[in-house]
Scaffold this motif. Structure first.
Motif, PDB file in Angstrom:
ATOM      1  N   PHE A   8       3.726   0.436   2.413  1.00  0.00           N
ATOM      2  CA  PHE A   8       3.984  -0.578   3.588  1.00  0.00           C
ATOM      3  C   PHE A   8       3.733  -1.969   3.066  1.00  0.00           C
ATOM      4  CE2 PHE A   8      -0.178   0.839   3.595  1.00  0.00           C
ATOM      5  CZ  PHE A   8      -0.706  -0.795   3.381  1.00  0.00           C
ATOM      6  N   VAL A   9       4.182  -3.025   3.013  1.00  0.00           N
ATOM      7  CA  VAL A   9       4.097  -4.210   2.791  1.00  0.00           C
ATOM      8  C   VAL A   9       3.396  -5.510   4.055  1.00  0.00           C
ATOM      9  CG1 VAL A   9       5.961  -5.385   2.788  1.00  0.00           C
ATOM     10  CG2 VAL A   9       4.428  -6.068   0.902  1.00  0.00           C
ATOM     11  N   ILE A  10       2.261  -6.350   3.531  1.00  0.00           N
ATOM     12  CA  ILE A  10       1.944  -7.045   4.924  1.00  0.00           C
ATOM     13  C   ILE A  10       1.600  -8.482   4.111  1.00  0.00           C
ATOM     14  CG2 ILE A  10      -0.036  -7.251   6.191  1.00  0.00           C
ATOM     15  CD1 ILE A  10       0.970  -4.625   6.573  1.00  0.00           C
ATOM     16  N   PRO A  11       2.519  -9.259   4.541  1.00  0.00           N
ATOM     17  CA  PRO A  11       3.221 -10.160   3.850  1.00  0.00           C
ATOM     18  C   PRO A  11       1.692 -11.684   4.332  1.00  0.00           C
ATOM     19  CG  PRO A  11       5.182 -10.313   5.813  1.00  0.00           C
ATOM     20  CD  PRO A  11       4.280  -8.998   5.767  1.00  0.00           C
ATOM     21  N   ARG A  12       1.364 -11.390   3.052  1.00  0.00           N
ATOM     22  CA  ARG A  12      -0.098 -12.836   3.309  1.00  0.00           C
ATOM     23  C   ARG A  12      -0.357 -13.457   4.796  1.00  0.00           C
ATOM     24  NH1 ARG A  12      -0.635 -17.626  -1.800  1.00  0.00           N
ATOM     25  NH2 ARG A  12      -2.184 -18.523  -0.108  1.00  0.00           N
ATOM     26  N   GLY A  13      -1.763 -13.128   4.784  1.00  0.00           N
ATOM     27  CA  GLY A  13      -2.003 -13.720   5.861  1.00  0.00           C
ATOM     28  C   GLY A  13      -1.830 -13.283   6.998  1.00  0.00           C
ATOM     29  N   LEU A  14      -1.747 -12.406   7.465  1.00  0.00           N
ATOM     30  CA  LEU A  14      -0.590 -11.461   8.378  1.00  0.00           C
ATOM     31  C   LEU A  14      -1.387 -10.959   8.990  1.00  0.00           C
ATOM     32  CD1 LEU A  14       3.288 -12.140   8.820  1.00  0.00           C
ATOM     33  CD2 LEU A  14       1.091 -13.329   9.714  1.00  0.00           C
ATOM     34  N   VAL A  15      -2.349 -11.113  10.358  1.00  0.00           N
ATOM     35  CA  VAL A  15      -2.741  -9.549  11.062  1.00  0.00           C
ATOM     36  C   VAL A  15      -1.984  -8.273  11.024  1.00  0.00           C
ATOM     37  CG1 VAL A  15      -4.350  -9.093  12.782  1.00  0.00           C
ATOM     38  CG2 VAL A  15      -4.060 -11.242  12.551  1.00  0.00           C
ATOM     39  N   GLY A  45       4.730 -15.664  14.952  1.00  0.00           N
ATOM     40  CA  GLY A  45       5.863 -15.406  15.728  1.00  0.00           C
ATOM     41  C   GLY A  45       5.482 -14.358  16.950  1.00  0.00           C
ATOM     42  N   ASN A  46       4.568 -13.948  16.486  1.00  0.00           N
ATOM     43  CA  ASN A  46       4.157 -12.468  18.076  1.00  0.00           C
ATOM     44  C   ASN A  46       4.905 -11.868  17.273  1.00  0.00           C
ATOM     45  OD1 ASN A  46       1.252 -13.630  18.080  1.00  0.00           O
ATOM     46  ND2 ASN A  46       2.005 -14.164  20.303  1.00  0.00           N
ATOM     47  N   VAL A  47       5.189 -11.699  16.973  1.00  0.00           N
ATOM     48  CA  VAL A  47       6.563 -10.011  16.890  1.00  0.00           C
ATOM     49  C   VAL A  47       5.766  -9.026  15.732  1.00  0.00           C
ATOM     50  CG1 VAL A  47       8.933  -9.404  15.910  1.00  0.00           C
ATOM     51  CG2 VAL A  47       8.627 -11.553  16.682  1.00  0.00           C
ATOM     52  N   PHE A  48       6.063  -7.560  16.463  1.00  0.00           N
ATOM     53  CA  PHE A  48       4.841  -6.886  16.199  1.00  0.00           C
ATOM     54  C   PHE A  48       4.932  -5.964  15.393  1.00  0.00           C
ATOM     55  CE2 PHE A  48       2.608  -1.935  17.489  1.00  0.00           C
ATOM     56  CZ  PHE A  48       2.262  -2.732  16.321  1.00  0.00           C
ATOM     57  N   TYR A  49       5.467  -5.479  13.957  1.00  0.00           N
ATOM     58  CA  TYR A  49       6.451  -4.951  12.952  1.00  0.00           C
ATOM     59  C   TYR A  49       5.262  -3.192  12.853  1.00  0.00           C
ATOM     60  CZ  TYR A  49       9.900  -8.268  12.267  1.00  0.00           C
ATOM     61  OH  TYR A  49      10.514  -8.951  13.000  1.00  0.00           O
ATOM     62  N   GLY A  96       0.670  -1.710  -0.302  1.00  0.00           N
ATOM     63  CA  GLY A  96       0.615   0.290  -0.219  1.00  0.00           C
ATOM     64  C   GLY A  96       1.016   1.139   0.314  1.00  0.00           C
ATOM     65  N   VAL A  97       0.808   2.294  -0.238  1.00  0.00           N
ATOM     66  CA  VAL A  97       0.614   3.668  -0.262  1.00  0.00           C
ATOM     67  C   VAL A  97       0.551   4.429   0.554  1.00  0.00           C
ATOM     68  CG1 VAL A  97       0.286   3.894  -2.437  1.00  0.00           C
ATOM     69  CG2 VAL A  97       2.295   5.253  -1.688  1.00  0.00           C
ATOM     70  N   VAL A  98       0.588   4.999   1.405  1.00  0.00           N
ATOM     71  CA  VAL A  98       0.122   6.655   2.089  1.00  0.00           C
ATOM     72  C   VAL A  98      -0.078   7.596   0.748  1.00  0.00           C
ATOM     73  CG1 VAL A  98      -0.329   8.708   3.872  1.00  0.00           C
ATOM     74  CG2 VAL A  98       0.890   5.859   4.354  1.00  0.00           C
ATOM     75  N   MET A  99      -1.365   7.875   0.387  1.00  0.00           N
ATOM     76  CA  MET A  99      -1.799   9.104  -0.649  1.00  0.00           C
ATOM     77  C   MET A  99      -2.226  10.759   0.424  1.00  0.00           C
ATOM     78  SD  MET A  99      -1.981   7.394  -3.092  1.00  0.00           S
ATOM     79  CE  MET A  99      -2.474   8.781  -4.095  1.00  0.00           C
ATOM     80  N   LYS A 100      -2.200  10.269   1.473  1.00  0.00           N
ATOM     81  CA  LYS A 100      -2.540  11.830   2.253  1.00  0.00           C
ATOM     82  C   LYS A 100      -2.734  11.262   3.841  1.00  0.00           C
ATOM     83  CE  LYS A 100      -6.901  13.613   2.350  1.00  0.00           C
ATOM     84  NZ  LYS A 100      -8.528  13.722   1.854  1.00  0.00           N
ATOM     85  N   GLY A 101      -2.548  12.566   4.259  1.00  0.00           N
ATOM     86  CA  GLY A 101      -2.615  12.231   5.689  1.00  0.00           C
ATOM     87  C   GLY A 101      -1.368  11.262   6.191  1.00  0.00           C
ATOM     88  N   LYS A 102      -1.733  11.038   7.606  1.00  0.00           N
ATOM     89  CA  LYS A 102      -0.534  10.154   9.096  1.00  0.00           C
ATOM     90  C   LYS A 102      -1.078   8.791   9.284  1.00  0.00           C
ATOM     91  CE  LYS A 102       2.932  12.025  11.950  1.00  0.00           C
ATOM     92  NZ  LYS A 102       2.635  13.093  12.798  1.00  0.00           N
ATOM     93  N   LEU A 103      -0.525   7.357   8.953  1.00  0.00           N
ATOM     94  CA  LEU A 103      -1.155   6.838   8.559  1.00  0.00           C
ATOM     95  C   LEU A 103       0.215   5.570   9.832  1.00  0.00           C
ATOM     96  CD1 LEU A 103      -2.981   5.287   6.179  1.00  0.00           C
ATOM     97  CD2 LEU A 103      -2.957   6.330   7.901  1.00  0.00           C
ATOM     98  N   LEU A 104      -0.198   4.959  11.242  1.00  0.00           N
ATOM     99  CA  LEU A 104       0.245   4.300  11.880  1.00  0.00           C
ATOM    100  C   LEU A 104       0.460   2.651  10.798  1.00  0.00           C
ATOM    101  CD1 LEU A 104       2.417   2.876  14.061  1.00  0.00           C
ATOM    102  CD2 LEU A 104       0.435   2.749  15.717  1.00  0.00           C
ATOM    103  N   VAL A 105       0.664   1.687  10.641  1.00  0.00           N
ATOM    104  CA  VAL A 105       0.875   0.380  10.317  1.00  0.00           C
ATOM    105  C   VAL A 105       0.833  -0.203  11.090  1.00  0.00           C
ATOM    106  CG1 VAL A 105       1.106  -0.651   7.331  1.00  0.00           C
ATOM    107  CG2 VAL A 105      -0.145   1.894   7.785  1.00  0.00           C
ATOM    108  N   GLY A 106       0.478  -1.083  10.736  1.00  0.00           N
ATOM    109  CA  GLY A 106       1.372  -2.432  12.248  1.00  0.00           C
ATOM    110  C   GLY A 106       1.157  -3.943  11.700  1.00  0.00           C
ATOM    111  N   PHE A 107       1.907  -4.873  11.816  1.00  0.00           N
ATOM    112  CA  PHE A 107       1.661  -5.815  11.152  1.00  0.00           C
ATOM    113  C   PHE A 107       1.950  -7.046  12.341  1.00  0.00           C
ATOM    114  CE2 PHE A 107       5.183  -8.588   9.313  1.00  0.00           C
ATOM    115  CZ  PHE A 107       5.801  -7.672   8.644  1.00  0.00           C
ATOM    116  N   VAL A 108       1.467  -8.331  12.904  1.00  0.00           N
ATOM    117  CA  VAL A 108       1.780  -9.139  13.714  1.00  0.00           C
ATOM    118  C   VAL A 108       1.947 -11.026  12.938  1.00  0.00           C
ATOM    119  CG1 VAL A 108       1.552 -10.657  15.634  1.00  0.00           C
ATOM    120  CG2 VAL A 108       0.482  -8.128  15.724  1.00  0.00           C
ATOM    121  N   THR A 109       3.598 -10.547  13.153  1.00  0.00           N
ATOM    122  CA  THR A 109       4.309 -12.286  12.651  1.00  0.00           C
ATOM    123  C   THR A 109       3.606 -13.278  13.438  1.00  0.00           C
ATOM    124  OG1 THR A 109       5.810 -12.440  14.027  1.00  0.00           O
ATOM    125  CG2 THR A 109       6.363 -11.006  11.985  1.00  0.00           C
TER     126      THR A 109
END
Ligand code: GLV
Ligand code: MN
Length: 222
Positions: free
Chosen positions: A152-159, A138-142, A123-136
């Motif tokens: 940003f990129v979110i690997p397949r299937g991750l929350v 293995g329960n690691v939060f990026y 995805g690409v942010v077009m406007k504004g400011k976003l906190l983007v996050g996902f959890v692997t």
């Protein structure tokens, strides 16, 4: 009974199937076998997509879509609106293995934790400011706070989620390597399914009393 001549053949077949299994389970949408296959969305889906409408009925209009031009209505619980350009709304995408979303955020809005079972997302942010996050798995939060032009990129299937942390509205465009990525929005999946997940499953899973579960359910009652 296994005949002497059938046995090596069977062994070979089993070996081929075993070798192909990982490919099948890790594959994204299958590669198309023709230039295009504009979906006939009035027909029931086939095993893995919609049937093609006859090439003689295909027009330029099948390959263009203006559904992402308009800002979505964010007056809802989460302050977000996701407009999908997937095979359902844009039949020209059928079998091509890609789709997009337009995601509008009200001030403070959140695209709540969700996952796409069939696709990696970028995805690409077009406007504004976003906190983007996902959890692997293995329960690691990026996570990272992104502004206009950042990806940003979110690997397949991750929350994952996006939250508007700016002063005004925000907008992101997202893309998927599936013509129908699917989505499971965790609060709705867990607390607003049909029929509902039994309360004692949720109280035990989240280690809370039943009134907490009922309170969460009441927020998503339609
Ligand atoms: C954002 O996460 C989207 O699914 O479009
Ligand atoms: Mn997503």
């Amino acid at each position: 009974m296994v005949t002497p001549s059938a046995s090596p053949f069977r062994l070979l077949s089993c070996l081929v199937v075993l070798l192909l299994l990982p490919l099948l389970s890790f594959a994204a949408d299958p590669d198309p076998l023709q230039d295009f296959c504009v979906a006939d969305v009035s027909a029931p889906p086939l095993l893995n997509g919609f049937p093609c409408k006859p090439a003689s009925n295909v027009t330029s209009g099948d390959f263009f879509f203006d559904g992402l031009m308009k800002e979505g209505n964010t007056a809802n619980t989460f302050g977000v609106n996701v407009t999908a350009a997937d095979v359902g709304s844009f039949p020209g995408l059928n079998t091509l293995g890609i789709s997009m979303n337009r995601v509008d955020f009200a001030r403070g809005g959140i695209n709540p934790p969700h996952s796409h079972p069939r696709a990696t997302e970028t995805g690409v942010v077009m406007k504004g400011k976003l906190l983007v996050g996902f959890v692997t798995s293995g329960n690691v939060f990026y996570s990272k706070v992104l502004t206009a032009g950042q990806m940003f990129v979110i690997p397949r299937g991750l929350v994952h989620f996006q939250k508007n942390v700016g002063e005004g509205k925000a907008l992101a465009l997202t893309a998927f390597n599936s013509h129908l990525p699917g989505v499971e929005v965790l609060p709705l999946t867990l607390f607003a399914s049909t029929p509902p997940i039994p309360n004692d499953v949720l109280t035990q899973a989240f280690q809370v009393e039943e009134d907490v579960v009922n309170s969460i359910r009441s927020k998503f009652a339609s």
